[in-house]
Design a protein around this motif. Sequence first.
Motif, PDB file in Angstrom:
ATOM      1  N   ALA A  36       0.852  -1.324   0.026  1.00  0.00           N
ATOM      2  CA  ALA A  36      -0.041   0.020  -0.028  1.00  0.00           C
ATOM      3  C   ALA A  36       0.792   1.292   0.131  1.00  0.00           C
ATOM      4  O   ALA A  36       0.456   1.951  -0.639  1.00  0.00           O
ATOM      5  CB  ALA A  36      -0.950   0.010   1.340  1.00  0.00           C
ATOM      6  N   GLU A  37       1.927   1.254   0.875  1.00  0.00           N
ATOM      7  CA  GLU A  37       2.819   2.343   1.020  1.00  0.00           C
ATOM      8  C   GLU A  37       3.494   2.379  -0.253  1.00  0.00           C
ATOM      9  O   GLU A  37       3.449   3.886  -1.006  1.00  0.00           O
ATOM     10  CB  GLU A  37       3.944   2.153   2.020  1.00  0.00           C
ATOM     11  CG  GLU A  37       4.728   3.313   2.122  1.00  0.00           C
ATOM     12  CD  GLU A  37       6.058   2.995   3.108  1.00  0.00           C
ATOM     13  OE1 GLU A  37       7.122   2.946   2.621  1.00  0.00           O
ATOM     14  OE2 GLU A  37       5.586   2.524   4.424  1.00  0.00           O
ATOM     15  N   SER A  38       3.909   1.311  -1.151  1.00  0.00           N
ATOM     16  CA  SER A  38       4.580   1.525  -2.311  1.00  0.00           C
ATOM     17  C   SER A  38       3.854   2.425  -3.345  1.00  0.00           C
ATOM     18  O   SER A  38       3.913   2.872  -4.266  1.00  0.00           O
ATOM     19  CB  SER A  38       5.080   0.256  -2.886  1.00  0.00           C
ATOM     20  OG  SER A  38       6.021  -0.117  -2.076  1.00  0.00           O
ATOM     21  N   ALA A  39       2.306   1.820  -3.400  1.00  0.00           N
ATOM     22  CA  ALA A  39       1.476   2.379  -4.390  1.00  0.00           C
ATOM     23  C   ALA A  39       1.041   3.773  -4.313  1.00  0.00           C
ATOM     24  O   ALA A  39       0.977   4.634  -5.095  1.00  0.00           O
ATOM     25  CB  ALA A  39      -0.174   1.697  -4.080  1.00  0.00           C
ATOM     26  N   ILE A  40       0.891   4.404  -3.054  1.00  0.00           N
ATOM     27  CA  ILE A  40       0.939   5.692  -2.759  1.00  0.00           C
ATOM     28  C   ILE A  40       2.020   6.482  -3.222  1.00  0.00           C
ATOM     29  O   ILE A  40       2.030   7.402  -3.878  1.00  0.00           O
ATOM     30  CB  ILE A  40       0.639   5.968  -1.165  1.00  0.00           C
ATOM     31  CG1 ILE A  40      -0.736   5.263  -0.859  1.00  0.00           C
ATOM     32  CG2 ILE A  40       0.470   7.564  -0.869  1.00  0.00           C
ATOM     33  CD1 ILE A  40      -0.871   5.261   0.848  1.00  0.00           C
ATOM     34  N   ILE A  64      -0.343   9.381   4.803  1.00  0.00           N
ATOM     35  CA  ILE A  64       0.012   8.197   4.284  1.00  0.00           C
ATOM     36  C   ILE A  64      -0.922   7.144   4.849  1.00  0.00           C
ATOM     37  O   ILE A  64      -1.744   6.340   4.413  1.00  0.00           O
ATOM     38  CB  ILE A  64       1.422   7.562   4.370  1.00  0.00           C
ATOM     39  CG1 ILE A  64       2.520   8.303   3.370  1.00  0.00           C
ATOM     40  CG2 ILE A  64       1.357   5.949   4.219  1.00  0.00           C
ATOM     41  CD1 ILE A  64       3.730   7.855   3.456  1.00  0.00           C
ATOM     42  N   LEU A  65      -1.116   7.277   6.452  1.00  0.00           N
ATOM     43  CA  LEU A  65      -2.026   6.430   7.048  1.00  0.00           C
ATOM     44  C   LEU A  65      -3.322   6.722   6.740  1.00  0.00           C
ATOM     45  O   LEU A  65      -4.383   5.777   6.521  1.00  0.00           O
ATOM     46  CB  LEU A  65      -1.663   6.692   8.452  1.00  0.00           C
ATOM     47  CG  LEU A  65      -0.378   6.210   9.052  1.00  0.00           C
ATOM     48  CD1 LEU A  65      -0.468   6.369  10.635  1.00  0.00           C
ATOM     49  CD2 LEU A  65      -0.282   4.518   9.090  1.00  0.00           C
ATOM     50  N   ALA A  66      -3.968   8.049   6.633  1.00  0.00           N
ATOM     51  CA  ALA A  66      -5.239   8.299   6.098  1.00  0.00           C
ATOM     52  C   ALA A  66      -5.454   7.796   4.707  1.00  0.00           C
ATOM     53  O   ALA A  66      -6.619   7.239   4.180  1.00  0.00           O
ATOM     54  CB  ALA A  66      -5.386   9.825   6.286  1.00  0.00           C
ATOM     55  N   SER A  67      -4.491   7.863   3.779  1.00  0.00           N
ATOM     56  CA  SER A  67      -4.545   7.413   2.459  1.00  0.00           C
ATOM     57  C   SER A  67      -4.673   5.923   2.341  1.00  0.00           C
ATOM     58  O   SER A  67      -5.436   5.473   1.509  1.00  0.00           O
ATOM     59  CB  SER A  67      -3.110   7.859   1.640  1.00  0.00           C
ATOM     60  OG  SER A  67      -3.012   9.374   1.631  1.00  0.00           O
ATOM     61  N   ALA A  68      -3.964   5.346   3.280  1.00  0.00           N
ATOM     62  CA  ALA A  68      -4.294   3.826   3.217  1.00  0.00           C
ATOM     63  C   ALA A  68      -5.668   3.379   3.518  1.00  0.00           C
ATOM     64  O   ALA A  68      -6.285   2.469   3.029  1.00  0.00           O
ATOM     65  CB  ALA A  68      -2.967   3.183   4.111  1.00  0.00           C
ATOM     66  N   ASP A  69      -6.084   4.136   4.686  1.00  0.00           N
ATOM     67  CA  ASP A  69      -7.590   3.830   4.895  1.00  0.00           C
ATOM     68  C   ASP A  69      -8.382   4.165   3.714  1.00  0.00           C
ATOM     69  O   ASP A  69      -9.404   3.450   3.586  1.00  0.00           O
ATOM     70  CB  ASP A  69      -8.003   4.909   6.012  1.00  0.00           C
ATOM     71  CG  ASP A  69      -7.312   4.508   7.302  1.00  0.00           C
ATOM     72  OD1 ASP A  69      -6.902   3.188   7.662  1.00  0.00           O
ATOM     73  OD2 ASP A  69      -7.154   5.264   8.484  1.00  0.00           O
ATOM     74  N   MET A  70      -8.178   5.198   2.928  1.00  0.00           N
ATOM     75  CA  MET A  70      -9.066   5.733   1.846  1.00  0.00           C
ATOM     76  C   MET A  70      -9.021   4.560   0.868  1.00  0.00           C
ATOM     77  O   MET A  70      -9.937   4.189   0.297  1.00  0.00           O
ATOM     78  CB  MET A  70      -8.545   7.003   1.088  1.00  0.00           C
ATOM     79  CG  MET A  70      -8.680   8.091   2.171  1.00  0.00           C
ATOM     80  SD  MET A  70      -8.204   9.810   1.381  1.00  0.00           S
ATOM     81  CE  MET A  70      -8.303  10.789   2.695  1.00  0.00           C
ATOM     82  N   LEU A  71      -7.712   4.194   0.481  1.00  0.00           N
ATOM     83  CA  LEU A  71      -7.424   3.049  -0.312  1.00  0.00           C
ATOM     84  C   LEU A  71      -8.191   1.602  -0.017  1.00  0.00           C
ATOM     85  O   LEU A  71      -8.734   1.031  -0.937  1.00  0.00           O
ATOM     86  CB  LEU A  71      -6.025   2.797  -0.695  1.00  0.00           C
ATOM     87  CG  LEU A  71      -5.190   3.901  -1.470  1.00  0.00           C
ATOM     88  CD1 LEU A  71      -3.819   3.618  -1.256  1.00  0.00           C
ATOM     89  CD2 LEU A  71      -5.801   4.024  -2.718  1.00  0.00           C
ATOM     90  N   GLY A  72      -8.512   1.551   1.125  1.00  0.00           N
ATOM     91  CA  GLY A  72      -8.904   0.417   1.651  1.00  0.00           C
ATOM     92  C   GLY A  72     -10.582   0.488   1.581  1.00  0.00           C
ATOM     93  O   GLY A  72     -11.429  -0.540   1.762  1.00  0.00           O
ATOM     94  N   ALA A  73     -11.119   1.617   0.998  1.00  0.00           N
ATOM     95  CA  ALA A  73     -12.692   1.904   0.968  1.00  0.00           C
ATOM     96  C   ALA A  73     -12.966   0.950  -0.379  1.00  0.00           C
ATOM     97  O   ALA A  73     -12.347   0.545  -1.118  1.00  0.00           O
ATOM     98  CB  ALA A  73     -13.055   3.188   0.690  1.00  0.00           C
ATOM     99  N   LYS A  74     -14.065   0.417  -0.096  1.00  0.00           N
ATOM    100  CA  LYS A  74     -14.690  -0.243  -1.255  1.00  0.00           C
ATOM    101  C   LYS A  74     -14.902   0.536  -2.675  1.00  0.00           C
ATOM    102  O   LYS A  74     -14.744   0.003  -3.662  1.00  0.00           O
ATOM    103  CB  LYS A  74     -16.222  -0.857  -0.900  1.00  0.00           C
ATOM    104  CG  LYS A  74     -16.204  -1.677   0.188  1.00  0.00           C
ATOM    105  CD  LYS A  74     -17.425  -2.147   0.656  1.00  0.00           C
ATOM    106  CE  LYS A  74     -17.568  -3.381   1.741  1.00  0.00           C
ATOM    107  NZ  LYS A  74     -18.904  -3.945   2.163  1.00  0.00           N
ATOM    108  N   ARG A  75     -15.179   1.773  -2.571  1.00  0.00           N
ATOM    109  CA  ARG A  75     -15.377   2.518  -3.863  1.00  0.00           C
ATOM    110  C   ARG A  75     -14.186   3.285  -4.039  1.00  0.00           C
ATOM    111  O   ARG A  75     -13.761   4.107  -3.349  1.00  0.00           O
ATOM    112  CB  ARG A  75     -16.583   3.353  -3.795  1.00  0.00           C
ATOM    113  CG  ARG A  75     -18.034   2.714  -3.537  1.00  0.00           C
ATOM    114  CD  ARG A  75     -19.244   3.603  -3.642  1.00  0.00           C
ATOM    115  NE  ARG A  75     -19.222   4.408  -4.716  1.00  0.00           N
ATOM    116  CZ  ARG A  75     -20.121   5.282  -4.888  1.00  0.00           C
ATOM    117  NH1 ARG A  75     -20.848   5.679  -4.065  1.00  0.00           N
ATOM    118  NH2 ARG A  75     -20.078   6.201  -6.117  1.00  0.00           N
ATOM    119  N   LYS A  76     -13.570   3.235  -5.377  1.00  0.00           N
ATOM    120  CA  LYS A  76     -12.362   3.907  -5.782  1.00  0.00           C
ATOM    121  C   LYS A  76     -12.681   4.781  -7.046  1.00  0.00           C
ATOM    122  O   LYS A  76     -13.066   4.181  -8.073  1.00  0.00           O
ATOM    123  CB  LYS A  76     -11.169   3.136  -6.007  1.00  0.00           C
ATOM    124  CG  LYS A  76     -10.620   2.381  -4.503  1.00  0.00           C
ATOM    125  CD  LYS A  76      -9.517   1.279  -4.804  1.00  0.00           C
ATOM    126  CE  LYS A  76      -9.047   0.947  -3.772  1.00  0.00           C
ATOM    127  NZ  LYS A  76     -10.159  -0.257  -3.323  1.00  0.00           N
TER     128      LYS A  76
END
Length: 238
Positions: free
Chosen positions: A5-9, A158-170
């Motif tokens: 996830a970190e790498s993706a961001i 980054i932590l907040a972004s990881a939470d967002m990326l974990g959302a069902k809708r992107k």
Amino acid sequence: MTEAAESAIIEMIGAAYDPISTEEAKSASISSEEHEEVGKFEFDSKFQTRIAALAIRDERFVRHAGHLLDPAYFENISEGIVVNVALKHYAKYKCLPKQASFSQLIKDGLDRGDLRKEQCRDALIALRDLRQCELGDADYVADKVAEFARYQAVTSAILASADMLGAKRKNSELFQKIEKRVKDAVSIGLNEEGEVYEFYKQIEARTERRNDIITGKSTPKGITTGIQRMDERLFHKG
């Protein structure tokens, strides 16, 4: 957060980050709709006391780094209270309070109910001690404060972004929000010369600096984000 996830961001921000269009954000702060826990300084108590002393006595230091200070960063609550009084006064009057006024400002906090009696007493003692503390190395201290503030902001983003990326809708709006959070975080830095940065008036100077970096005449002077792979993707290497 997983390494994937970190790498993706990092890859997403590295590809999208445009130093020409975002260089004006020299003293940007993270805007967040939700409350985020404030971390504490990782410096030892003596260094934190040096930061507090500069924050209440050195106006040049406050012009450069005051916007990066959060009284909640201090392990010593009394020092945090004194710094908070100084920063509020500076924000309103564009100067630090004089000694006599400073004591009264702390007492005013007691009268308003902002401070308890013991907090007021301890803050007045802290003020006395900070007035006696030796000042020095203000530029180095400011750099360390900026480094800490940027690391805190990038970690939070980054932590907040990881939470967002974990959302069902992107969707694109989600990724734009993530991009903005991380861009704001990596743009945090000192307020140069303590003045408002005029973007369009500095075009020639910025162009010359970029050319000097490209030709090797000067080296990037970015403050590390605390994440090496992200530093490597940014124009100023931090």
